[in-house]
Design an enzyme around this catalytic site. Sequence first.
Site, PDB file in Angstrom:
ATOM      1  N   ASP A  34       0.849  -1.201   0.000  1.00  8.69           N
ATOM      2  CA  ASP A  34       0.000   0.000   0.000  1.00  8.69           C
ATOM      3  C   ASP A  34       0.883   1.249   0.000  1.00  8.69           C
ATOM      4  O   ASP A  34       1.983   1.240   0.552  1.00  8.69           O
ATOM      5  CB  ASP A  34      -0.897   0.011   1.250  1.00  8.69           C
ATOM      6  CG  ASP A  34      -2.202   0.749   1.017  1.00  8.69           C
ATOM      7  OD1 ASP A  34      -3.266   0.100   1.030  1.00  8.69           O
ATOM      8  OD2 ASP A  34      -2.158   1.989   0.814  1.00  8.69           O
ATOM      9  N   PHE A  37      -2.253   6.155   0.515  1.00  5.65           N
ATOM     10  CA  PHE A  37      -2.949   7.355   0.025  1.00  5.65           C
ATOM     11  C   PHE A  37      -4.293   7.500   0.736  1.00  5.65           C
ATOM     12  O   PHE A  37      -4.583   8.546   1.323  1.00  5.65           O
ATOM     13  CB  PHE A  37      -3.123   7.293  -1.504  1.00  5.65           C
ATOM     14  CG  PHE A  37      -3.945   8.432  -2.040  1.00  5.65           C
ATOM     15  CD1 PHE A  37      -3.660   9.749  -1.669  1.00  5.65           C
ATOM     16  CD2 PHE A  37      -5.014   8.211  -2.900  1.00  5.65           C
ATOM     17  CE1 PHE A  37      -4.432  10.812  -2.140  1.00  5.65           C
ATOM     18  CE2 PHE A  37      -5.785   9.259  -3.373  1.00  5.65           C
ATOM     19  CZ  PHE A  37      -5.491  10.559  -2.994  1.00  5.65           C
ATOM     20  N   GLY A  39      -5.501   4.538   2.492  1.00  9.67           N
ATOM     21  CA  GLY A  39      -5.442   3.512   3.541  1.00  9.67           C
ATOM     22  C   GLY A  39      -4.498   3.959   4.643  1.00  9.67           C
ATOM     23  O   GLY A  39      -3.855   5.002   4.542  1.00  9.67           O
ATOM     24  N   VAL A  60       1.759   1.191  -6.684  1.00  9.02           N
ATOM     25  CA  VAL A  60       1.599   0.227  -7.794  1.00  9.02           C
ATOM     26  C   VAL A  60       1.879   0.829  -9.175  1.00  9.02           C
ATOM     27  O   VAL A  60       1.937   0.088 -10.148  1.00  9.02           O
ATOM     28  CB  VAL A  60       0.199  -0.440  -7.816  1.00  9.02           C
ATOM     29  CG1 VAL A  60       0.021  -1.394  -6.655  1.00  9.02           C
ATOM     30  CG2 VAL A  60      -0.915   0.586  -7.903  1.00  9.02           C
ATOM     31  N   LEU A  74      -6.315  -4.417  -5.488  1.00  9.86           N
ATOM     32  CA  LEU A  74      -7.322  -3.486  -4.950  1.00  9.86           C
ATOM     33  C   LEU A  74      -6.821  -2.045  -4.927  1.00  9.86           C
ATOM     34  O   LEU A  74      -7.592  -1.137  -4.591  1.00  9.86           O
ATOM     35  CB  LEU A  74      -7.685  -3.873  -3.504  1.00  9.86           C
ATOM     36  CG  LEU A  74      -8.755  -4.930  -3.271  1.00  9.86           C
ATOM     37  CD1 LEU A  74      -8.332  -6.286  -3.813  1.00  9.86           C
ATOM     38  CD2 LEU A  74      -9.054  -5.053  -1.788  1.00  9.86           C
ATOM     39  N   GLY A 103       1.880  -7.807 -15.375  1.00  7.96           N
ATOM     40  CA  GLY A 103       3.232  -8.200 -15.799  1.00  7.96           C
ATOM     41  C   GLY A 103       3.858  -9.128 -14.765  1.00  7.96           C
ATOM     42  O   GLY A 103       4.485 -10.139 -15.107  1.00  7.96           O
ATOM     43  N   TYR A 146     -11.876   7.632 -12.622  1.00  9.28           N
ATOM     44  CA  TYR A 146     -12.086   6.368 -11.913  1.00  9.28           C
ATOM     45  C   TYR A 146     -12.745   5.345 -12.844  1.00  9.28           C
ATOM     46  O   TYR A 146     -12.253   4.237 -13.023  1.00  9.28           O
ATOM     47  CB  TYR A 146     -12.964   6.632 -10.699  1.00  9.28           C
ATOM     48  CG  TYR A 146     -13.240   5.433  -9.821  1.00  9.28           C
ATOM     49  CD1 TYR A 146     -12.234   4.888  -9.013  1.00  9.28           C
ATOM     50  CD2 TYR A 146     -14.510   4.858  -9.770  1.00  9.28           C
ATOM     51  CE1 TYR A 146     -12.494   3.798  -8.193  1.00  9.28           C
ATOM     52  CE2 TYR A 146     -14.770   3.777  -8.942  1.00  9.28           C
ATOM     53  CZ  TYR A 146     -13.765   3.246  -8.147  1.00  9.28           C
ATOM     54  OH  TYR A 146     -14.027   2.166  -7.326  1.00  9.28           O
TER      55      TYR A 146
HETATM   56  P1  NAD Z   1      -9.815   2.444   0.031  1.00  5.00           P
HETATM   57  O1  NAD Z   1      -9.527   3.794  -0.496  1.00  5.00           O
HETATM   58  O2  NAD Z   1     -10.091   2.285   1.486  1.00  5.00           O
HETATM   59  O3  NAD Z   1      -8.637   1.448  -0.334  1.00  5.00           O
HETATM   60  C1  NAD Z   1      -7.784   1.597  -1.446  1.00  5.00           C
HETATM   61  C2  NAD Z   1      -6.365   1.314  -0.985  1.00  5.00           C
HETATM   62  O4  NAD Z   1      -5.474   1.451  -2.106  1.00  5.00           O
HETATM   63  C3  NAD Z   1      -5.877   2.307   0.080  1.00  5.00           C
HETATM   64  O5  NAD Z   1      -5.277   1.627   1.127  1.00  5.00           O
HETATM   65  C4  NAD Z   1      -4.896   3.195  -0.676  1.00  5.00           C
HETATM   66  O6  NAD Z   1      -3.904   3.751   0.159  1.00  5.00           O
HETATM   67  C5  NAD Z   1      -4.346   2.206  -1.693  1.00  5.00           C
HETATM   68  N1  NAD Z   1      -3.779   2.869  -2.886  1.00  5.00           N
HETATM   69  C6  NAD Z   1      -4.321   3.868  -3.617  1.00  5.00           C
HETATM   70  N2  NAD Z   1      -3.497   4.195  -4.629  1.00  5.00           N
HETATM   71  C7  NAD Z   1      -2.415   3.381  -4.527  1.00  5.00           C
HETATM   72  C8  NAD Z   1      -1.214   3.238  -5.270  1.00  5.00           C
HETATM   73  N3  NAD Z   1      -0.954   4.016  -6.344  1.00  5.00           N
HETATM   74  N4  NAD Z   1      -0.328   2.294  -4.884  1.00  5.00           N
HETATM   75  C9  NAD Z   1      -0.557   1.512  -3.785  1.00  5.00           C
HETATM   76  N5  NAD Z   1      -1.672   1.595  -3.050  1.00  5.00           N
HETATM   77  C10 NAD Z   1      -2.590   2.524  -3.416  1.00  5.00           C
HETATM   78  O7  NAD Z   1     -11.022   1.872  -0.841  1.00  5.00           O
HETATM   79  P2  NAD Z   1     -11.821   0.496  -0.719  1.00  5.00           P
HETATM   80  O8  NAD Z   1     -13.248   0.829  -0.538  1.00  5.00           O
HETATM   81  O9  NAD Z   1     -11.157  -0.408   0.255  1.00  5.00           O
HETATM   82  O10 NAD Z   1     -11.654  -0.080  -2.184  1.00  5.00           O
HETATM   83  C11 NAD Z   1     -10.763  -1.156  -2.488  1.00  5.00           C
HETATM   84  C12 NAD Z   1     -10.905  -1.515  -3.968  1.00  5.00           C
HETATM   85  O11 NAD Z   1     -12.233  -1.953  -4.241  1.00  5.00           O
HETATM   86  C13 NAD Z   1     -10.627  -0.345  -4.915  1.00  5.00           C
HETATM   87  O12 NAD Z   1      -9.919  -0.826  -6.045  1.00  5.00           O
HETATM   88  C14 NAD Z   1     -12.005   0.101  -5.330  1.00  5.00           C
HETATM   89  O13 NAD Z   1     -12.008   0.693  -6.609  1.00  5.00           O
HETATM   90  C15 NAD Z   1     -12.780  -1.203  -5.302  1.00  5.00           C
HETATM   91  N6  NAD Z   1     -14.219  -0.941  -5.082  1.00  5.00           N
HETATM   92  C16 NAD Z   1     -14.672  -0.573  -3.856  1.00  5.00           C
HETATM   93  C17 NAD Z   1     -16.022  -0.298  -3.699  1.00  5.00           C
HETATM   94  C18 NAD Z   1     -16.594   0.119  -2.358  1.00  5.00           C
HETATM   95  O14 NAD Z   1     -17.777   0.425  -2.283  1.00  5.00           O
HETATM   96  N7  NAD Z   1     -15.834   0.111  -1.292  1.00  5.00           N
HETATM   97  C19 NAD Z   1     -16.903  -0.398  -4.779  1.00  5.00           C
HETATM   98  C20 NAD Z   1     -16.380  -0.745  -6.020  1.00  5.00           C
HETATM   99  C21 NAD Z   1     -15.041  -1.037  -6.156  1.00  5.00           C
END
Ligand code: NAD
Length: 312
Positions: A34, A37, A39, A60, A74, A103, A146
């Site tokens: 992670d 950002f 989290g 990532v 995620l 990759g 997004y």
């Molecule tokens: P969240 O923002 O709590 O978690 C996303 C995590 O990704 C965070 O810990 C953040 O720090 C990390 N992150 C962001 N950019 C990054 C990067 N460049 N490199 C490394 N880490 C990075 O959101 P969430 O609700 O836990 O969502 C998790 C995943 O599920 C996401 O991909 C989101 O698109 C998908 N999703 C969630 C929902 C929902 O309702 N929660 C709905 C649809 C899709």
Amino acid sequence: MIRKKVLVTGGAGFVGSHLCQRLLNDGHEVVCLDNYFTGQKANVVHLLNNPYFELIRHDVTMPFFIEVDEIYNLACPASPVHYQYNAIKTMKTSVMGAINMLGLAKRIRAKILQASTSEVYGDPQMHPQIETYWGHVNPIGERSCYDEGKRAAETLFVNYHKQNNVKIKIIRIFNTYGPRMHPNDGRVVSNFIVQALKNQDITVYGEGSQTRSFQYVDDLVEGMVRMMASREDFTGPVNIGNPNEFTILELAEKIIHLTGSKSKIIKLSLPPDDPMQRQPDISLAKNELDWSPKIQLEEGLAKTIEFFRGII
Ligand code: NAD
Ligand code: UDP
């Protein structure tokens, strides 16, 4: 049971932290990656003493090398407030993150699951949304960094599968809520609960007649694990969500009732391109994964309210 080594990108986020916990409970070794950002370490601090858990700060959009059996991808901010904060970075995270992780999966022959989203359907003209629907997305709108990022990631996934035989799984997640949502992330469930617990005005955008179908996080995690374990030729995309649909006004009233709050509902302007309705058709998940959500809104909200009471 065979212990697997599993990489979870975005593992310190809301959903990722629950997934890491579940995978450890199932006896696997988990590497959580992670960039913090949206989290935070606090979401996984309770896992740090587990010898099978490892936490790595990494973005990532940069390549990453490790030997694992499975990857859950995620990493990506999920709340509109956060993903619009730096739209270019959001798109880079989805697209370059997918390229880097695919990759990696190709090189080490790992199975990889993409956390896609109901946002690929945009403001849908088909209701409920089924996986074969192509969606209705504004490519230059507020949400496009997004939505289009996640759509491009799906394209990359299916083409790495076709061209390079990478073992892929795509799930489309519908609105999910639960403990460890960030109190300031601007999503509707966290906003309303925090406002209700502080007896502040509940901010309904527009008339509140737009709908969402809310899924509790444990149901989502179960769906993710089942999808990863599904037969090899089932790649998805598959909807993972709770089909019970509510208007935003109904949600506000339910949260006021469950918290016993004195808050009043106020109406603010509706953000541009806000989808008017959203409800998953989950027939595919039922048939292929024998999965359906178990926790309904009132029960899930009660657990989430309890979490927020503890941190406010
Ligand atoms: P969240 O923002 O709590 O978690 C996303 C995590 O990704 C965070 O810990 C953040 O720090 C990390 N992150 C962001 N950019 C990054 C990067 N460049 N490199 C490394 N880490 C990075 O959101 P969430 O609700 O836990 O969502 C998790 C995943 O599920 C996401 O991909 C989101 O698109 C998908 N999703 C969630 C929902 C929902 O309702 N929660 C709905 C649809 C899709
Ligand atoms: N919403 C609202 N008040 C808030 C936050 C959100 O009325 O304080 C509305 C928002 O306009 C949208 C719905 O609730 O119609 C869900 O918003 P969220 O940001 O949680 O998720 P998404 O729009 O991505 O589904």
